[in-house]
Design an enzyme around this catalytic site. Structure first.
Site, short mmCIF file in Angstrom:
data_model
loop_
_atom_site.label_atom_id
_atom_site.label_comp_id
_atom_site.label_asym_id
_atom_site.label_seq_id
_atom_site.Cartn_x
_atom_site.Cartn_y
_atom_site.Cartn_z
CD GLU A 396 -1.97 2.14 0.69
OE1 GLU A 396 -1.36 2.89 -0.16
OE2 GLU A 396 -2.24 3.32 2.17
CD GLU A 405 1.29 8.38 -0.11
OE1 GLU A 405 2.34 7.49 0.85
OE2 GLU A 405 1.19 9.37 0.52
#
Length: 598
Positions: A396, A405
């Site tokens: 994730e 990210e």
């Protein structure tokens, strides 16, 4: 009195709007308080009095002679309606008198400290803007105190001229009409700094019981407006008409709104708040951040569904799974549930670089029997070494823009641990961009880290043209080296209406496995998911776009050994693609914001 209902954290405030007063101001306040209205809009001066611009005229004829006539608390309920005097009159002497009369009314309002000074928008926009600035500076009046009275059908361009001249998003009193604008135009107004929405008594008709009601167009606009803390004002044909029943209708409409879901309630505290995107590779997230994400049941359900479907499809006696970035174990637990549902044998290696989250994982393993096949390792994908080969990698690592990210980099490092036929959950990420008008957010950016930063924002007061375009795409795993970690995308948007653009909103979709997908894309967003809010790339200088002009948005994803950053700029084109204007490069060379790789 503020009326609330539990699903919405803001209240409805009703205002009685008087064109003229038939009673004294203290009597009017008594009546309005008795009828439970929250505030009053009233003129300072009667319209039927001929004035010469001297102060004695004002002293003799103003409705309110002194603040001593009313209680100090009631002063804060008064919003003053300034007389309609022409600042562009052809007669020089008349212009001078008009300015003097306006000045007297504004000075008196400033002296009393009323919360709003409402100005008519009929004047020349540039002259009115200069007059407002002069009054603000000379008498130390906050620009937020001035409110511009505008018509929903015809005044957006005039308002846009005034706020650009002022370089400030002046609050407005927005007059609704019986004949409403298109839904797109209405949404455009809803992004603006509306302090009052105004309804005339004539907008209402009567139902079978003789009670007032509004048409669907007005109801829909108010329904869209209710989530914000604002005033709804009502005016009558004459001061003698009692508006209490009209107020009651607005309360009925307000209370009958669809309640927010539990997930939306959790996210509501972030409405239009600027947040700097997380850097989970560089920084160790705290326990509270993990806990907020773990409340997003929808995301975890989808991960569990994707893992279960893969485990049912794969034809192996034992499946090795790498959980890349296990956090406190939220998704890891769902992988275990998925294996139980698929009735297959698995071995899980949970990799986590945050030593404190690692401690939580170790503690969980000791108390959870179903974690017996989980090996927990304190390390990260870039530096870890193992001889194991995995059939499935679950992660994730997605951000608000999909790849922001470092998911492409992290999953590229992980490929050396994978079997040739291994798959990744998620299997891709695709980002999208669209121009947005969000004047109040633009002001917040100036007071925050500035225009060379991207922000995570739960957009509420904004407007977009809605032809969202695909931006960057990454596939996982990338055994064929299709991913380009450094990219440049040029997106072209053609406008069908005049608009002031303050930046770009970014969204993403991510296919977990086969048809199971996470999405923040407005046209097909995952219902009730709140783990990701959109990303916002602001423009330092708002872009004034006219109908049929085009906006080219250029965004670059740049990387080096220090990290990854985005650079962005815009170019305005005419119908023939000739350049009219353009911005500087925001965050050039990553000088302000970089997603660090350590």
């Amino acid at each position: 009195m503020v009326y609330k209902f539990e699903a919405v954290p803001w209240g409805l405030k009703t205002v009685w709007y008087f064109y003229e007063l038939k009673d004294s101001v203290p009597q009017i306040i008594t009546i309005v308080n008795k009828k439970k209205f929250d505030a009053i809009i009233m003129p300072i001066f009667p319209s039927n009095i001929q004035r010469e611009g001297n102060i004695n005229d004002f002293i003799n004829h103003s409705y309110l002679k002194s603040e001593l006539e009313v209680k100090s608390d009631d002063i804060q309920k008064l919003h003053f309606l300034i007389s309609n005097h022409n600042l562009s009159d052809d007669n020089k002497e008349k212009r001078k008198i008009n300015r003097e009369m306006l000045k007297q009314e504004i000075q008196f309002a400033a002296y009393l400290g009323v919360p709003s000074i409402i100005l008519n928008s009929n004047c020349d926009p540039i002259k009115l803007a200069k007059f407002i600035r002069k009054m603000s500076n000379k008498y130390f009046i906050d620009l937020n105190t001035f409110v511009l009275d505008v018509d929903i059908i015809k005044d957006w361009n005039k308002y846009n001229q005034i706020r650009q001249e002022l370089q400030f998003n002046l609050p407005i009193l927005l007059r609704l009409k019986k004949e409403m604008t298109t839904k797109n135009e209405q949404r455009k107004w809803l992004s603006e700094n509306i302090r009052f929405v105004h309804l005339n008594q004539e907008h209402f008709s009567m139902n079978d019981q003789g009670a007032p009601k509004l048409e669907d167009a007005q109801n829909q606009f108010l329904t869209s407006y209710f989530p914000f803390e604002n005033y709804i004002s009502i005016s009558a044909k004459s001061p003698q008409i009692d508006l209490a029943d009209y107020r009651q209708y607005l309360i009925h409409l307000f209370k009958n709104q669809q309640p927010l879901s539990d997930q939306a309630n959790l996210a509501s505290e972030f409405f239009d708040e600027l947040q700097i995107p997380l850097q989970p590779y560089k920084d160790n997230l705290n326990s509270g951040t993990y806990e907020v994400f773990e409340q997003d049941k929808i995301k975890y359900d989808l991960y569990e569904d994707a893992c279960r479907k893969y485990l049912k499809n794969v034809k192996k006696t034992e499946i090795n799974i790498l959980m890349a970035g296990a956090g406190r174990g939220g998704i890891l637990e769902r992988v275990i549930f998925a294996a139980q549902g698929a009735k297959c044998k698995i071995k899980i290696v949970a990799l986590e670089k945050n030593p404190y989250a690692y401690m939580t994982l170790v503690f969980q393993k000791k108390r959870q029997k179903q974690w017996k096949d989980v090996e927990i390792i304190l390390n990260d994908l870039k530096t870890w070494q193992t001889e194991l080969k995995f059939d499935l990698i679950v992660s994730e690592l997605l951000g608000s823009f999909g790849d922001n990210e470092l998911s492409p980099e992290c999953l590229l490092w992980a490929q050396k641990f994978l079997q040739p036929d291994a798959i990744s959950i998620p299997s891709d990420s695709v980002s999208y961009c669209v121009p947005v008008s969000c004047p109040q957010l633009h002001t917040k950016v100036k007071k925050s880290y500035g225009y060379d930063f991207s922000y995570v924002v739960h957009f509420q007061k904004y407007y977009t043209i809605h032809d969202i375009q695909k931006c960057m795409q990454f596939k996982h795993p990338d055994f064929n080296n299709e991913n380009k970690l450094a990219q440049e995308q040029n997106l072209l948007f053609e406008f069908k209406q005049d608009l002031l653009i303050h930046g770009m909103a970014g969204y993403f979709t991510s296919k977990l496995y086969e048809e199971i997908e996470l999405s923040t894309h407005p046209n097909n967003s995952t219902p009730d998911m709140f783990s990701w809010f959109p990303i916002y790339f602001p423009f330092e200088k708002p872009v004034n776009i006219l109908k049929k002009q085009k906006l080219k948005f250029t965004i670059k994803r740049v990387n080096n050994e220090a990290g990854v950053w985005y650079e962005w700029f815009n170019t305005v084109l005419n119908e023939d693609d000739q350049i009219l204007d353009g911005s500087r490069i925001h965050n050039e060379n990553g000088k302000k914001q970089i997603i660090e790789i350590k």
